[in-house]
Design a protein around this motif. Structure first.
Motif, short mmCIF file in Angstrom:
data_model
loop_
_atom_site.label_atom_id
_atom_site.label_comp_id
_atom_site.label_asym_id
_atom_site.label_seq_id
_atom_site.Cartn_x
_atom_site.Cartn_y
_atom_site.Cartn_z
N LEU A 44 22.17 72.70 81.68
CA LEU A 44 22.57 71.52 82.04
C LEU A 44 23.95 71.46 82.89
N LEU A 45 24.94 72.27 82.31
CA LEU A 45 26.06 72.73 83.14
C LEU A 45 25.96 73.31 84.34
N ASP A 46 25.06 74.08 84.25
CA ASP A 46 24.70 74.68 85.66
C ASP A 46 24.11 74.04 86.77
N GLN A 47 23.22 72.84 86.06
CA GLN A 47 22.58 71.95 86.98
C GLN A 47 23.81 71.21 87.65
N ARG A 48 24.64 70.75 86.90
CA ARG A 48 25.80 69.76 87.09
C ARG A 48 26.65 70.60 88.05
N LEU A 49 26.85 71.67 88.12
CA LEU A 49 27.86 72.49 88.95
C LEU A 49 27.22 72.57 90.14
N GLN A 50 25.85 72.88 90.35
CA GLN A 50 25.08 72.71 91.58
C GLN A 50 25.06 71.47 92.35
#
Length: 202
Positions: A44-50
Motif C-alpha cells: 500500500l505504501l508503494d502504491q501511495r508513493l506512485q
C-alpha cells in the motif's frame, strides 16, 4: 550549429535523476503474513508513493519470523545490492516474544541502524510493544529499546507501530498478533508522518 552544441552540452552537464530506494527490513508484520501480499501495508505504501508522484523504489526484504539477529545476518548483502537511501527497520517483535534480553535487542538494532547509516541511508525505526502478560518490567525495558536506539543514532521513530490496531479485534487476525487486511491501511497511516520528511520531493 552553435546553438545545437550549447544545448547538447547543457543536457550532458545536467545531473541524471534516479529513483530513491527505500529498503524495508521487517518481520511478518511487514511481510503480509496471512493476507494477500498486495494488501500488505508495504504494498500500500508503494502504491501511495506512485500515486503521489514520488520517485521511490520500494524493496521489501521482510521475512516472517525474522529477529534482529537474523536481520543483522542479511542486512550487509542487502545494503550492497540495493544501496538504499532510506532504511525502515521493523524488527524486534519476535525477539521480545521469545524473551530475548533487552540489551541484546538494543545492541542488534543499534548495529542495524549504524550499518544503514554508514551506507549513507536515512533510518526510520518502527517501535513495538508487548502484551502485558510478559510482565511490567520486561515490557517497559523492551519498549524503551527503540526510543534509546533512535535517540543514540538520531533517527526518525514511530514509537509504536501497532498502536492503531493492536487493541482493535476487528483489525486483527485470529491469532491476535497480526493485523488483517482491513488493518493494513492503519499501519500505513501510522508510518507515513514519520516517513514523509525522509522522502524526496515528488
Amino acid at each position: 550549429m552553435l546553438r545545437i552544441l550549447v544545448l547538447t552540452w547543457l543536457i550532458c552537464m545536467a545531473p541524471l535523476s534516479s529513483a530513491t530506494t527505500l529498503l524495508v527490513m521487517g518481520d511478518s508484520l511487514s511481510a503480509a503474513y496471512g493476507i494477500a501480499p498486495e494488501k500488505g501495508w508495504v504494498a500500500l505504501l508503494d502504491q501511495r508513493l506512485q500515486q503521489k508522484g514520488y520517485a521511490v523504489s520500494v524493496v521489501n526484504a521482510s521475512i516472517s519470523g525474522e529477529t534482529t539477529q537474523g536481520g543483522l545476518s542479511r542486512l550487509p548483502a542487502l545494503l550492497k545490492q540495493y544501496q538504499p537511501d532510506i532504511v525502515m527497520l521493523e524488527l524486534g517483535a519476535n525477539d521480545g516474544l521469545r524473551g530475548t534480553f533487552p540489551p541484546v535487542i538494543r545492541s542488534n538494532l543499534d548495529r542495524l541502524t549504524l550499518l544503514s547509516q554508514q551506507q549513507g541511508a536515512k533510518v526510520l525505526v518502527l517501535g513495538m510493544q508487548l502484551p502485558p502478560n510478559y510482565g511490567p518490567a520486561y515490557t517497559r525495558r523492551f519498549a524503551d529499546v527503540f526510543q534509546r536506539v533512535a535517540n543514540a543514532r538520531d533517527t526518525a521513530l514511530v514509537p509504536f507501530f501497532m498502536e492503531s490496531v493492536a487493541l482493535e479485534p476487528t483489525l486483527m487476525q485470529n491469532d491476535g498478533l497480526h493485523p488483517n487486511a482491513e488493518g493494513q491501511p492503519y499501519l500505513l497511516e501510522t508510518v507515513w508522518p514519520a516517513l514523509k520528511p525522509l522522502l524526496p520531493l515528488p
